[in-house]
Design a protein around this motif. Structure first.
Motif: not given
Ligand SMILES: *Cc1c(COP(=O)(O)O)cnc(C)c1O
Length: 364
Positions: A74-78, A95-96, A120-124
């Motif tokens: 969800g929020q903050g994720d890639e 939506i998430n 690809i990052t730390k958030k992926t």
């Protein structure tokens, strides 16, 4: 005679008696939501795909967003996804509250596996592989990257029922495979429907609970879920269609093989199939630099075509907030200007195919 880009009535009449019998059976059963038809369809579709579990939901979009929800994304994720997909793939992510990270497509119209790693990052947290137009994506390298970076792998199989990569069915490579049974899909219902498949008992159970208000036991709610249930009528009719899916795919393959052999016009690029992959020909998509003129020309000759899709998600009004501009994804944008889906449907006659072939071949 007008040739439509797609028509669904013929697919009904091919098995009319079986469909009508099943519809009556469901109507007379007195049980319309989450009953034996859904349970049987889930078992049969799991067997068909080779996955351990299948859980029916109300649409392909629901399958996608619920998949990411139960994976905790969800929020903050890639989430990495190809740029030229149908917008529902992207909505399943957003939506998430998660952020889509677009990757350009390869020459087979699927994600270019060679361009994933740089995104690809730390958030992926996940890769969403879409098997566009019915052809399996390049799942060897895609699955290897998911593995290497400990990412979740979700597949959008809304267009790829039965398509394989190196002998394995799409939908079974990652954590969750998401299917749509919208009427125009290869395995189409007579209304909306969808499903997820997975080998993970926990994921299957979480989706099962989530689709029914988050309740495992009636009126005892574990989580804030949703109402996304496949109904008995659709499940029953899908069971009828599933029995014939291989025949139906075979018929599409025959039509497309004829297109591949007989379409000859240097202004168009025919679809190609990756070595190791199969396609179930959800669409027969050609590329043409003069696409708009070709579409107009065919329309004047009573041949309907469709563009899948004219506006890539990153340029759609809905996703202005992501801040992308024209030129950010040149391959994706070029494809949006070049692609054209020729008429293709079960029950398409030889004469109709010939008309399409002759008209396209005469385009100058
Ligand atoms: C159709 C489709 C969906 C959405 O399915 P619905 O059942 O219409 O919600 C998602 N992804 C792709 C690639 C599709 O073609």
């Amino acid at each position: 005679m007008k040739i439509m880009p797609n028509r669904l009535d013929k697919g009904f009449f091919q098995y009319q008696e079986e469909f009508e019998q099943k519809a009556l059976e469901v109507l007379r059963s007195g049980w319309y939501v989450l009953g034996n038809e859904v349970k049987s369809f889930e078992e049969e579709f799991a067997v068909y795909t080779g996955a351990k579990y299948c859980v029916g939901v109300a649409s392909g979009l629901d399958a996608l967003w619920i998949a990411f929800r139960v994976l905790g994304i969800g929020q903050g994720d890639e989430v990495i996804v190809q740029g030229n997909t149908y917008i529902a793939s992207v909505m399943g992510i957003t939506i998430n509250g998660a952020t889509p990270v677009f990757v350009e497509p390869d020459e087979y119209n699927n994600i270019d596996a060679g361009k994933i790693e740089e995104k690809i990052t730390k958030k992926t947290k996940a890769i969403l592989a879409v098997h566009l137009y019915g052809q399996a994506s390049n799942m060897g390298p895609v699955a290897a990257l998911a593995d290497k970076y400990h990412l979740r792998l979700v597949e959008d199989c809304a267009q790829s029922h039965g398509a394989c990569f190196e002998g394995r069915m799409t939908g079974t490579f990652g954590d969750i495979g998401c299917f749509s049974f919208y009427p125009s899909k290869n395995l189409g219902a007579f209304g909306d429907g969808g499903a997820i498949v997975t080998d993970d008992a926990r994921i299957a159970e979480d989706v099962r609970v989530f689709r029914n208000y988050g309740s495992e036991k009636r009126y005892y709610n574990k989580v804030v879920g949703t109402n996304s249930r496949l109904d008995e009528m659709q499940a029953g009719l899908l069971r009828v269609r599933l029995k014939h899916l291989e025949e139906l795919t075979g018929e599409r393959r025959k039509i497309c093989n004829r297109y591949l052999e007989e379409l000859k016009n240097e202004k168009i690029r025919l679809p190609e199939i990756r070595k190791g992959a199969t396609t179930v020909w959800h669409q027969f998509v050609i590329h043409c630099k003069d696409r708009d003129r070709l579409m107009e020309y065919l329309n004047e000759r009573q041949i309907g075509t469709i563009i899948h899709y004219p506006i890539p998600p990153h340029l759609s009004e809905a996703y202005q907030y992501l801040g992308f501009h024209k030129g950010d994804f040149p391959v994706t944008e070029r494809y949006a200007d070049e692609v054209l889906s020729l008429p293709l449907y079960n029950g398409m006659t030889k004469e109709e195919q010939t008309m399409v072939i002759e008209a396209v071949n005469r385009f100058v």
